[in-house]
Design a protein around this motif. Structure first.
Motif, short mmCIF file in Angstrom:
data_model
loop_
_atom_site.label_atom_id
_atom_site.label_comp_id
_atom_site.label_asym_id
_atom_site.label_seq_id
_atom_site.Cartn_x
_atom_site.Cartn_y
_atom_site.Cartn_z
N TYR A 1 0.79 -1.22 0.00
CA TYR A 1 0.00 0.00 0.00
C TYR A 1 0.83 1.28 0.00
N ALA A 2 2.13 1.14 0.09
CA ALA A 2 3.03 2.30 0.08
C ALA A 2 4.40 1.78 -0.35
N ALA B 1 6.82 6.18 4.70
CA ALA B 1 5.40 6.08 4.35
C ALA B 1 4.88 4.67 4.58
N SER B 2 5.71 3.67 4.33
CA SER B 2 5.25 2.28 4.47
C SER B 2 5.08 1.89 5.93
N ILE B 3 5.92 2.42 6.81
CA ILE B 3 5.72 2.09 8.22
C ILE B 3 4.61 2.93 8.83
N SER C 1 7.99 7.45 -6.66
CA SER C 1 7.22 7.57 -7.90
C SER C 1 7.17 6.26 -8.68
N TRP C 2 8.16 5.36 -8.51
CA TRP C 2 8.10 4.05 -9.16
C TRP C 2 6.87 3.28 -8.72
N TYR C 3 6.43 3.55 -7.49
CA TYR C 3 5.29 2.84 -6.92
C TYR C 3 3.98 3.52 -7.31
#
Length: 289
Positions: A45-46, A52-54, A118-120
């Motif tokens: 999701y991030a 951001a992912s944590i 931005s790759w994500y």
């Protein structure tokens, strides 16, 4: 010891489950006795291994997150999975003449310039590769717990000592924080080094040693963390039958489980934890099991 190994091997053959509980501290994100660990943060999701992912894992209600630690050319510890910057940053555009873009060939200042989001998704444009220091401070802010992987230690001599020094400087080697920390690696030598340097730290070996070798790993690791594809109920039972260096039964965290059917099957083997990119999906699957 020989008789014990024979008995354990028999348990594997017969598939006998002697399932033992993990440590007793309650964890957000637990389902029954199975701890759910957000792999590289909530990386479905991030963007993986970013702040951001944590943050997303915390928003979803999960306290355990996993990350990967490597080292820059000038000695800064950073959180990134691959030994190359290519997949998860725009390094090819920013530094086009420096293939193959290895982490160890770039300074911390150079890596700080890269876009790791931005790759994500365009929504994460401008996200950066975090330093381990910044990452630990966000973990502390979020009241999270960390499964820290020392990645590619053969590329970074002394990374174990450096990682432990940083953790100590950030206050993560006191008794309170040690309950929230596990250090793991695919390298048995690296984990043995961590255990020898700081015996109080909970350690984990990434892999699936043969049953006859488990007694050797039990001298320096508290968990054996295999790919879910390598697991069976008998193997989990075998791991649980050994006591680790802290006098507790070895535990098993399985990786990386990203669908409900697999989550339910692996939990049925008696694993103590499941590492996943989709922690909310795993939690739902186990609660409906």
């Amino acid at each position: 010891m020989h008789a014990r190994v024979v008995a354990v091997a028999a348990a594997v053959v017969l598939g006998v489950a002697a399932l033992l509980s993990p440590t007793s501290d309650a964890r957000a994100g637990d389902v029954g006795e199975t701890t759910v660990i957000a792999h590289r943060g909530a990386s479905a999701y991030a963007p993986e291994n970013t702040l951001a992912s944590i943050d997303k894992a915390a928003q979803l209600g999960f306290s355990w997150v996993e990350n990967d630690v490597q080292r820059t050319k000038d000695g800064e510890l950073v959180v990134i999975h691959d030994d190359s910057l290519k997949r998860t940053t725009n390094v090819e555009q920013v530094f086009p003449g420096r293939a193959p873009w290895k982490v160890k060939d770039f300074t911390a200042a150079e890596i700080k310039r890269l876009d790791a989001g931005s790759w994500y998704s365009p929504a994460y444009t401008g996200t950066r590769v975090p330093t381990l220091k910044d990452y630990m401070r966000r973990i502390e802010h979020n009241h999270e717990k960390l499964l820290l992987e020392i990645k590619n230690p053969e590329l970074y001599p002394g990374i174990e000592q450096q990682t432990l020094k940083l953790l100590g400087n950030e206050g993560w080697l006191d008794q309170k924080h040690l309950r929230r920390l596990i250090v793991q690696s695919f390298s048995a030598d690296s984990i043995r080094t961590v255990h020898n340097l700081r015996p109080a730290i909970t350690t984990a070996y990434l892999g699936s040693p043969t049953v006859t070798k488990l007694h050797e790993y039990a001298r320096f690791t508290d968990l054996v963390n295999p790919s879910y594809a390598m697991l069976s109920m008998g193997y989990v039972s075998a791991v649980h039958s050994f006591d680790g260096p802290h006098g507790r039964p070895l535990r098993v965290f399985a990786w990386t489980v990203n669908d409900a059917a697999t989550a339910r099957r692996v939990a049925g083997y008696g694993v103590d934890g499941i590492i996943t990119n989709k922690p909310d999906m795993v939690r739902t699957a186990l609660r409906s099991n």
